[in-house]
Design a protein around this motif. Structure first.
Motif, short mmCIF file in Angstrom:
data_model
loop_
_atom_site.label_atom_id
_atom_site.label_comp_id
_atom_site.label_asym_id
_atom_site.label_seq_id
_atom_site.Cartn_x
_atom_site.Cartn_y
_atom_site.Cartn_z
N GLY A 4 28.23 57.37 42.10
CA GLY A 4 29.36 56.62 42.99
C GLY A 4 30.11 55.43 42.52
O GLY A 4 29.90 55.18 41.34
N THR A 5 31.01 55.32 43.28
CA THR A 5 31.94 54.24 42.89
C THR A 5 31.28 52.75 42.54
O THR A 5 30.22 52.46 43.36
N GLU A 6 31.57 52.16 41.54
CA GLU A 6 31.12 51.01 41.35
C GLU A 6 31.94 49.69 41.68
O GLU A 6 33.35 49.99 41.59
N VAL A 7 31.56 48.69 42.08
CA VAL A 7 32.16 47.32 42.75
C VAL A 7 31.78 46.22 41.82
O VAL A 7 30.73 45.69 41.64
N PRO A 8 32.89 45.57 41.17
CA PRO A 8 32.47 44.32 40.49
C PRO A 8 32.21 43.27 41.26
O PRO A 8 33.01 42.88 42.37
N VAL A 9 31.27 42.53 41.13
CA VAL A 9 30.77 41.40 42.33
C VAL A 9 30.39 40.09 41.39
O VAL A 9 30.17 40.42 40.12
N ARG A 10 30.47 39.06 41.93
CA ARG A 10 30.14 37.91 41.39
C ARG A 10 28.76 37.52 42.10
O ARG A 10 28.50 37.78 43.35
N VAL A 11 27.68 36.95 41.19
CA VAL A 11 26.54 36.55 41.78
C VAL A 11 26.77 34.98 42.64
O VAL A 11 27.02 34.08 41.74
N THR A 12 26.88 34.98 43.71
CA THR A 12 27.20 33.67 44.34
C THR A 12 25.95 32.78 44.68
O THR A 12 26.14 31.71 45.01
N ARG A 23 15.89 36.08 45.61
CA ARG A 23 17.04 36.75 46.30
C ARG A 23 18.13 36.41 45.63
O ARG A 23 18.79 35.49 45.07
N PHE A 24 19.15 37.50 45.43
CA PHE A 24 20.60 37.30 45.01
C PHE A 24 21.72 37.83 46.02
O PHE A 24 21.46 38.87 46.73
N ARG A 25 22.67 36.99 45.86
CA ARG A 25 23.68 37.18 46.89
C ARG A 25 24.90 37.74 46.00
O ARG A 25 25.34 37.01 45.17
N PHE A 26 25.64 38.67 46.13
CA PHE A 26 26.86 39.28 45.74
C PHE A 26 28.02 39.25 46.61
O PHE A 26 27.96 39.87 47.46
N GLU A 27 29.27 38.99 45.96
CA GLU A 27 30.58 38.96 46.74
C GLU A 27 31.27 39.49 45.66
O GLU A 27 31.47 39.56 44.53
N ARG A 28 32.48 40.34 46.46
CA ARG A 28 33.49 40.90 45.39
C ARG A 28 34.38 40.19 44.81
O ARG A 28 34.56 39.07 45.39
N LEU A 29 34.62 40.30 43.69
CA LEU A 29 35.78 39.74 42.94
C LEU A 29 36.87 39.55 43.28
O LEU A 29 37.42 38.38 43.48
N ASP A 30 37.47 40.77 44.08
CA ASP A 30 38.55 40.75 44.42
C ASP A 30 38.81 40.08 45.82
O ASP A 30 39.70 40.14 46.56
N GLY A 31 37.62 39.51 46.43
CA GLY A 31 37.73 38.91 47.58
C GLY A 31 37.52 39.81 49.01
O GLY A 31 37.64 39.07 50.04
N LYS A 32 37.85 41.16 48.67
CA LYS A 32 37.65 42.15 49.93
C LYS A 32 36.33 42.17 50.28
O LYS A 32 35.32 41.93 49.61
N VAL A 91 20.01 36.66 35.04
CA VAL A 91 21.37 36.33 36.01
C VAL A 91 21.09 35.21 36.55
O VAL A 91 20.23 34.61 37.13
N LYS A 92 22.45 34.60 36.59
CA LYS A 92 22.75 33.18 37.36
C LYS A 92 23.95 33.10 38.03
O LYS A 92 24.71 33.87 38.08
N GLU A 93 23.76 32.30 38.93
CA GLU A 93 25.31 31.85 39.70
C GLU A 93 26.04 31.81 38.93
O GLU A 93 26.10 31.39 38.12
N GLY A 94 27.26 32.71 39.45
CA GLY A 94 28.59 32.78 38.87
C GLY A 94 28.73 33.83 38.07
O GLY A 94 29.96 34.28 37.43
N ASP A 95 27.53 34.61 37.72
CA ASP A 95 27.74 35.77 36.67
C ASP A 95 28.51 36.88 37.48
O ASP A 95 28.55 36.92 38.53
N GLU A 96 29.12 37.91 36.58
CA GLU A 96 29.72 39.02 37.08
C GLU A 96 28.48 40.19 36.90
O GLU A 96 27.95 40.28 35.70
N LEU A 97 28.57 40.97 37.74
CA LEU A 97 27.72 42.37 37.55
C LEU A 97 28.54 43.39 38.26
O LEU A 97 29.58 43.35 38.96
#
Lengths: 321, 201
Positions: A4-12, A23-32, A91-97
């Motif tokens: 399936g489609t992958e979404v680039p995210v940042r570990v916030t 616990r890990f929180r992911f937000e989209r890099l493009d802000g959507k 995996v640290k805060e600020g990383d991209e996955l």
């Protein structure tokens, strides 16, 4: 990619929750906003570990209506094949996955009169999102949660505070308190659906107890956190792509095939969904089926294999890939 | 004339006793009694002590099925004067029931459909309700035009008992209504309908 489609995210955010659980929180890099999901859904997290891609499935535990971010909880598995160790140590805060779009193989049955949730250990995660959704929909539910010790059990305190002791029951092994499963199964109103998630032995036990208590199989649902088991290395020939792939001790067939540059289809990577079903062309040896998707007859026939969790011992294995 | 091969057409797998059930509820209509009587060898003391029969004789009056059912020795045996009365009791029973109960339905399709609807309304899963078709092939049909339901339809086309249109009976089935679909066959040219065929005797 076939999952399936992958979404680039940042570990916030990375939050220690309990012993060996983060616990890990992911937000989209493009802000959507992230795509909506339903309670019980999981995502596949892709980890780039020194040129080696690891992909693990994790249940989404953030509120399904909240598209600002996705949250997962990761248990650091004792004999980890690498994924949970990577998540915990690297995996640290600020990383991209990259994470996949959500897939739900553990969907609640919305016709149910009542939802009876049974969790063991880290199996709590899909239920956290489900309970949010049940609450919003006004659905009747009850959670029975078994933990080994209070400090190893995640979220039990928050959940008890949020939903009350009527709905949330905690059973702690270390305190000698076990779940009264027989009584629970016998006292549910007609139209109750049961969902169980946790260690394999617990799932088997609960499903068996359900059938023995006269419950129809249609009302019993489960989700297993299977991972491919380590085993002896072996070689597999892919007849369509003409490649020979070496599967290492700690690797799954799917991972080795992906690493060889062949795009194989998958969704759960845990032997449950059937998406990675692959035809066996020739097999001189023994297929070690570890999935819960194929039935015993299909496993014995040896014409199909779920490459995400199964292994092989023997001389030659040719797959239709 | 029949529009067949439609997926919603129900399949009745036949009565088998679920050994783990804590309570067995048998809703039987007419010849449906024989579906349970045929299961007699499968009964033991435990199953009998957990079984409850709700029976409506309908077309089987005078054939003595009630005596045979009573002779099985189940925990409860109750006869209803009409299907409506039987369904009312079934509703009451399921309203207070617990998981572990199993519902078995046998009789004509119209009866199975109506009793099944009661089960679904009480949260039972469609696939977990055990059914067997016995007796007449007569269908319960809903007119798609006036929505009126006619029971015991044996021919197609037939005249809607509510609005008078000539209806073709299709295999298209509604679980919610427990009824097949009847569609006007001579809408463009009144009176051009073919002669009725007795398809569901």
């Amino acid at each position: 990619m076939s999952g399936g489609t992958e979404v680039p995210v940042r570990v916030t955010k990375v939050t220690p929750v309990a012993e060996r659980i983060k616990r890990f929180r992911f937000e989209r890099l493009d802000g959507k906003p992230m795509p909506y999901f339903s309670g019980g859904a999981h995502i596949i997290v892709s980890m780039h570990d020194d040129g080696h891609v690891r992909r693990n499935a994790y249940s989404l535990m953030s509120p399904p209506h909240d598209c600002a971010a996705y949250e997962i909880s990761v248990l650091h598995v004792e004999d980890s094949r690498g994924g949970s160790t990577f998540m915990h140590e690297r995996v640290k805060e600020g990383d991209e996955l990259k994470v996949s779009y959500p897939v739900n193989l553990f969907q609640p049955d919305w016709r149910a009169r009542k939802h009876l949730l049974i969790a063991g250990g880290i199996g709590i995660t899909p239920f956290i999102a489900m309970m949010e959704q049940f609450t919003r929909e006004g659905a009747n539910f009850e959670l029975h949660y078994a933990v080994r010790t209070r400090d190893r059990g995640a979220y039990w305190k928050e959940l008890a505070e949020r939903y009350g002791s009527q709905r949330i029951k905690i059973y702690c092994d270390a305190e000698g308190i076990t779940m009264p499963l027989g009584r629970l199964l016998d006292s549910q109103p007609l139209g109750t659906h049961l969902y169980v998630c946790g260690p394999s032995g617990m799932i088997d036990g609960v499903l068996r107890a359900g059938i023995e208590a006269g419950w129809p199989e249609q009302n019993l649902h489960s989700e297993r956190f299977l991972s491919s088991l380590p085993g002896k290395p072996f070689t597999v020939e892919l007849v369509r792509s003409g490649k020979t792939v070496r599967v290492g001790h700690h690797e799954s067939m799917l991972e080795a095939i992906e690493a060889a540059g062949v795009d194989a289809s998958f969704l759960c990577r845990g032997g449950a969904c059937g998406q990675c079903e692959t035809g066996v062309v020739t097999c001189d040896g023994k297929l070690l089926h570890h999935d819960v998707y194929l039935n015993d007859e299909e496993k014995a026939a040896g014409r199909k294999v779920m490459i995400c969790v199964s292994r092989f011992e023997g001389k030659t294995l040719h797959l239709d890939l | 004339m029949l529009v067949a091969g439609i997926k919603s057409r129900p399949v009745y797998k036949g009565l088998t006793i679920e050994p783990h059930a804590k309570r067995h509820i048998f809703a039987l209509e007419g010849e449906g009694a024989t579906a349970l009587i045929d299961q007699k060898p499968a009964f033991d003391e435990t199953i009998l002590s957990r079984s409850e029969i709700l029976y409506v004789a309908c077309g089987s009056k005078g054939k003595g099925h009630d005596t045979a059912l009573l002779g099985l020795g189940t925990d409860v045996f109750w006869t209803a004067p009409t299907i409506a009365t039987l369904l009312f009791r079934l509703k009451g029973l399921l309203a207070t029931a617990h998981m572990g109960i199993r519902l078995y339905i046998a009789g004509t399709e119209g009866f199975i459909g109506q009793a099944m609807t009661v089960g679904l309304e009480h949260g039972m899963d469609y696939a977990s309700i055990i059914t067997e078709h016995r007796g007449s092939l007569a269908r319960r049909v809903q007119c798609v035009h006036c929505k009126g339901i006619t029971d015991d339809v044996t021919a197609s086309p037939f005249t809607c008992s509510h609005c008078g249109l000539t209806l073709l009976v299709r295999d298209h089935y509604s679980r919610r209504l427990g009824a097949f679909q009847g569609v006007n066959i001579d809408a463009e040219d009144r009176g051009s309908a073919p002669d009725p065929e007795e398809l569901f005797l």
